[in-house]
Write a protein that holds these residues in place. Structure first.
Motif, short mmCIF file in Angstrom:
data_model
loop_
_atom_site.label_atom_id
_atom_site.label_comp_id
_atom_site.label_asym_id
_atom_site.label_seq_id
_atom_site.Cartn_x
_atom_site.Cartn_y
_atom_site.Cartn_z
N VAL A 145 0.84 -1.20 0.00
CA VAL A 145 0.00 0.00 0.00
C VAL A 145 0.88 1.25 0.00
CG1 VAL A 145 -1.79 1.28 1.24
CG2 VAL A 145 -1.84 -1.22 1.23
N ALA A 146 1.87 1.26 0.88
CA ALA A 146 2.77 2.41 0.97
C ALA A 146 3.50 2.63 -0.35
CB ALA A 146 3.77 2.20 2.11
N GLY A 147 3.89 1.55 -1.00
CA GLY A 147 4.63 1.67 -2.26
C GLY A 147 3.82 2.34 -3.35
N ARG A 148 2.52 2.09 -3.38
CA ARG A 148 1.67 2.69 -4.41
C ARG A 148 1.39 4.17 -4.15
NH1 ARG A 148 -2.84 -1.90 -6.01
NH2 ARG A 148 -1.37 -3.33 -7.02
N GLN A 149 1.72 4.65 -2.95
CA GLN A 149 1.48 6.05 -2.63
C GLN A 149 2.77 6.81 -2.36
OE1 GLN A 149 -2.96 5.84 -0.67
NE2 GLN A 149 -1.28 6.00 0.73
N LEU A 150 3.91 6.19 -2.64
CA LEU A 150 5.20 6.77 -2.30
C LEU A 150 5.43 8.11 -2.97
CD1 LEU A 150 7.91 6.41 -0.83
CD2 LEU A 150 8.75 5.19 -2.86
N HIS A 151 4.92 8.29 -4.20
CA HIS A 151 5.12 9.55 -4.92
C HIS A 151 4.55 10.74 -4.16
CE1 HIS A 151 1.38 7.53 -6.22
NE2 HIS A 151 0.85 8.71 -5.96
N GLY A 152 3.54 10.52 -3.31
CA GLY A 152 2.91 11.62 -2.58
C GLY A 152 3.66 12.03 -1.34
N GLY A 153 4.67 11.28 -0.94
CA GLY A 153 5.44 11.61 0.25
C GLY A 153 6.73 10.83 0.29
N ARG A 154 7.77 11.42 -0.25
CA ARG A 154 9.05 10.72 -0.38
C ARG A 154 10.03 11.01 0.76
NH1 ARG A 154 9.65 8.48 -5.36
NH2 ARG A 154 8.14 9.07 -6.96
N ASP A 155 9.56 11.76 1.79
CA ASP A 155 10.48 12.14 2.86
C ASP A 155 10.46 11.17 4.04
OD1 ASP A 155 11.34 14.45 1.52
OD2 ASP A 155 9.56 15.54 2.19
#
Length: 596
Positions: free
Chosen positions: A20-30
């Motif tokens: 799940v986190a991997g599919r949303q990584l672009h929204g928060g890379r920090d």
């Protein structure tokens, strides 16, 4: 800002949560972090805008370790809340806006969101007594949260649909009525999505789950605006934007042709110059070979350091599928890929926060469709023409695109346009209120804000919305009961802040249209022919009608034909992406109509 996710009432493996986190990584890379127990989990992908060295999520309350919080967005009144909570004995180690949330929840319980000003979706796990999940969304729906409730009462949620579908228990079943909603009214009705059983948390709501009875969504009481504040739009915007220009990362502006955009950027420029004499840099997307508007000249006269993002239409062959993936469901706005490219350029130039004028048209009745509906004489029809203006595909075209089975289904169920017409007819005694309910309560969050949220976070950019701040939206609401006379308050205010000659009362829209992009012989037209002549088209389409649509646009291009072809192409690109996300569970079921 972060992309958040989690589950309640059921265990989840670390592998699943990482997916799940991997599919949303672009929204928060920090930074990505996950907290989980036996039957619950909270996670986030963080984009550090405030307190970059602190502010790690999930947030915890030192005095009450049984409370954990993740959130997406910005809390603009966090300084005032922190002072109030410190006076009550709470201790804070950082300055990040979200760090106040566990203490705020500890003090006010499930009514904590009533004290917040900002844009947000929030998830709270309370383990102090019986485990409880609390979700909350801001009053306008500036941030999005998708959720699914399982048959066992479990709840899973995520900021983006592809992220939610990474939970193995969430099905990817297309909702039968969604296609007609998409073509008829440009988006999905109420809190529904294109997928069965997946909903969005409505604006201005708080939802509770105990793990047994699913999610119970409750609408909050809207706070009353302060009566002693300024009654001038310019003063209100100036005060609100003093908070919105606060960031520990570079900030810029999105530029469009409207007075609403130039006013926001002019005020932001003044405020930034007062701080450190630096100009606001504004970004505007321009298609190569297209006519040039007066946007650049107007932006420079307002003091903005202007930058045109030049986009080649042939690049849409690559950009459109990516945009469709990030939006998570079909969205027939031809300007969406351009906005995706715009935020790509903003991030590439080193900016993390962007001011936008979204919502101004809805709040101040600036859209031509609303003005036409409001000024139509009582003896003439206004509901039908208004609904036609919302449609992705004209009414005369879309019925011909449906298969015989789907037309039969809609004949029993009723179309989306028919149901919305009934709603508007019921509120005809107060036409302005009925239109406002559609424009601000439903279409604004579902159609515009959700698109901006997803295409901006695709590039780790946080979009902010000055016109949707509480004082400004309350002021707009106070104007709705007054008859329209001459220029709108927004245009009049912009004239005070901008040099003479900057604004035009009648500005041609700079948004690109489908007929400009789907030109015969263009790369995008070739893509449409490849995609829509394949054998796995959605069974709700009439294949012959779709083929005729391609032929008609190839031989005799026309705006209505191009709009329909664009909508069909976007829908089928989305179905391709859905098959990649969940190849084992994607199917369509047309239920039998239930007798009343």
């Amino acid at each position: 800002m972060s992309r958040i996710f989690g589950a309640f009432g059921a265990p989840n493996t670390a592998v699943e949560l990482n997916a799940v986190a991997g599919r949303q990584l672009h929204g928060g890379r920090d930074g990505t972090s996950v907290l989980r127990g036996d039957t619950w989990s909270l996670g986030c992908n963080r984009l550090a805008v405030l307190d970059p060295c602190g502010g790690a999520q999930p947030y915890r309350c030192p005095r009450l370790p049984g409370i954990a919080v993740v959130f997406d967005g910005e809390i603009y009144n966090h300084h005032q809340l922190r002072r109030r909570l410190r006076a009550r004995g709470h201790v804070f180690t950082g300055t990040c806006d979200g760090s106040v949330l566990p203490a705020l929840y500890a003090e006010y319980g499930t009514r904590f969101a009533e004290h917040l000003e900002g844009m947000f979706t929030i998830a709270v796990i309370d383990l102090r007594r019986r485990p409880l999940l609390v979700l909350a969304a801001d009053d306008h729906g500036m941030k999005t949260l998708y959720y699914h409730t399982g048959p066992d009462g479990s709840v899973r949620f995520a900021s983006e649909l592809p992220g939610l579908l990474a939970f193995g228990q969430v099905p990817a079943t297309e909702r039968a009525a969604a296609l007609d909603e998409y073509l008829s009214v440009g988006t999905y009705v109420d809190d529904r999505t294109a997928l069965e059983g997946i909903r969005t948390l409505p604006p201005g709501t708080t939802a509770l789950a105990t793990g047994r009875d699913g999610l119970r969504v409750q609408r909050r009481t809207a706070p009353l605006p302060a009566s002693d504040g300024p009654a001038d739009l310019g003063d209100l915007l100036y005060g609100e934007m003093a908070r919105l220009t606060s960031a520990d990362v570079p900030l810029c502006g999105v530029v469009t042709e409207g007075a609403d955009s130039h006013l926001v950027n002019a005020i932001a420029t003044r405020q930034l110059r007062e701080l450190d004499d630096s100009p606001l840099r504004g970004f505007h997307v321009v298609y190569r070979g297209r006519w040039h508007s007066s946007v650049c000249a107007a932006a420079r006269r307002s003091g903005t350091l202007h930058h045109d993002v030049l986009l080649d239409p042939d690049e849409l062959v690559e950009l459109l599928p990516r945009t469709v993936w990030h939006l998570g469901q079909p969205h027939a706005d031809p300007a969406a890929p351009g906005r995706y490219a715009l935020f790509r350029a903003i991030r590439g130039a080193g900016y993390t926060v962007a001011l936008t004028a979204a919502g101004a048209g809805e709040l101040f009745d600036g859209h031509e469709r609303v003005q036409r509906a409001l000024t139509t004489p009582p003896e003439l029809p206004w509901i039908g023409p208004y609904l036609d203006s919302l449609a992705s595909v004209p009414r005369t075209v879309r019925a011909s695109l449906y298969s015989a089975d789907y037309r039969d289904y809609l004949r029993f169920r009723g179309t989306a346009a028919d149901r919305l017409a009934e709603t508007l007819h019921a509120g005809r005694a107060d036409r302005a209120a009925a239109l406002s309910a559609v424009e601000t309560g439903w279409r604004l969050p579902a159609h515009q804000l959700r698109q901006i949220d997803h295409v901006s976070t695709a590039w780790s950019v946080e979009a902010r919305f000055p016109y949707l701040q509480p004082a400004v939206s309350a002021f707009a609401g106070s104007l709705r009961a007054r008859p329209a006379t001459g220029d709108t308050p927004l245009f009049t205010t912009a004239q005070r802040y901008l040099p003479a000659g900057t604004l035009r009362r009648s500005a041609r829209s700079t948004d690109v249209t489908a007929d400009e992009l789907l030109r015969p012989g263009s790369a995008l037209m070739d893509l449409a022919q490849d995609i829509l002549r394949e054998t796995h088209l959605d069974e709700r389409w009439d294949r012959t009608a779709v083929s005729n649509l391609i032929s008609a646009q190839s031989r005799h291009p026309a705006p209505d034909t191009a709009a329909a072809l664009w909508a069909v192409l976007v829908h089928e690109l989305w179905r391709q992406e859905l098959r990649v996300l969940r190849p084992a569970t994607v199917h369509l079921s047309l239920p039998e109509p239930v007798a009343a």
